[in-house]
Design an enzyme around this catalytic site. Structure first.
Site, PDB file in Angstrom:
ATOM      1  N   ASP A   1      31.652  42.412  38.673  1.00 33.29           N
ATOM      2  CA  ASP A   1      32.050  41.482  37.886  1.00 33.29           C
ATOM      3  C   ASP A   1      32.357  39.945  38.422  1.00 33.29           C
ATOM      4  OD1 ASP A   1      34.509  41.721  38.809  1.00 33.29           O
ATOM      5  OD2 ASP A   1      35.511  42.241  37.001  1.00 33.29           O
TER       6      ASP A   1
ATOM      7  N   CYS B   1      34.807  45.227  41.545  1.00 35.53           N
ATOM      8  CA  CYS B   1      35.507  44.209  40.441  1.00 35.53           C
ATOM      9  C   CYS B   1      36.847  43.829  41.151  1.00 35.53           C
ATOM     10  CB  CYS B   1      35.949  44.966  39.143  1.00 35.53           C
ATOM     11  SG  CYS B   1      37.077  46.467  39.053  1.00 35.53           S
TER      12      CYS B   1
HETATM   13  C1  RB5 Z   1      39.102  40.397  36.332  1.00 38.01           C
HETATM   14  O1  RB5 Z   1      40.106  39.620  36.067  1.00 38.01           O
HETATM   15  C2  RB5 Z   1      39.644  41.834  36.749  1.00 38.01           C
HETATM   16  O2  RB5 Z   1      40.753  42.385  35.697  1.00 38.01           O
HETATM   17  C3  RB5 Z   1      38.745  42.954  36.993  1.00 38.01           C
HETATM   18  O3  RB5 Z   1      37.873  42.280  37.932  1.00 38.01           O
HETATM   19  C4  RB5 Z   1      39.284  44.215  37.600  1.00 38.01           C
HETATM   20  O4  RB5 Z   1      40.050  44.271  38.431  1.00 38.01           O
HETATM   21  C5  RB5 Z   1      39.538  45.437  36.375  1.00 38.01           C
HETATM   22  O5  RB5 Z   1      39.808  46.234  36.700  1.00 38.01           O
END
Ligand code: RB5
Length: 150
Positions: free
Chosen positions: A8, A65
């Site tokens: 992400d 992420c």
């Molecule tokens: C994004 O802000 C964050 O929530 C995502 O990258 C991740 O850590 C979710 O588990």
């Protein structure tokens, strides 16, 4: 071997660094996005990579992420996926050897780039062990079957 890789926005920079490492090593990959640091939803990219690995299109995948937790939760809902969130190299090689992990998950807000690349190198160099470890992995598959998610 070709890898499926995705992140992400929070994992975008680390994903790009991992791609740089894979390029240096001559390892092929497909980038499933995201393709910028603009805010997005991690389940979209986690699902794409997890499905590609579960289909057998790629033997292994890497997801990034912020914490690695969201990607782990999503990826592990896809039958056939064993996603391992690793913040150290011991867990990384153990996850391949003992758990036959087929997706490595990293938290870009948890580990620095240097450690993350060490984890990637260690994970890719390790291989699944058989015997009692294979038996335990079969039991994981049996859990998926029990809940109709094989
Ligand atoms: C994004 O802000 C964050 O929530 C995502 O990258 C991740 O850590 C979710 O588990």
């Amino acid at each position: 071997m070709r890898l499926a890789i995705g992140s992400d926005h929070a994992g975008y920079e680390l994903k790009e660094a991992i791609k740089g490492y894979l390029d240096e090593q001559g390892l092929a990959y497909q980038d499933f996005g995201t393709y910028s640091a603009d805010s997005c939803d991690y389940p979209d990219f986690g699902l794409a990579v997890a499905e590609a690995v579960a289909r057998g299109d790629f033997p292994l995948g890497i997801l990034v992420c912020g914490t690695g937790i969201g990607m782990s939760i999503v990826a592990n809902k896809v039958p056939g996926v064993r996603a391992a969130l690793c913040s150290d190299t011991f867990s990384a090689h153990s996850s391949r050897e003992h758990n036959h992990a087929n997706i490595l998950v990293l938290g870009a807000r948890v580990v620095g780039t240097g450690l993350a690349l060490d984890i990637v190198r260690t994970w890719l160099a390790a291989s699944p062990l058989g015997g009692r470890h294979a038996r335990r992995v079969e039991k994981i598959t049996a859990v998926e079957k029990k809940y109709g998610r094989e």
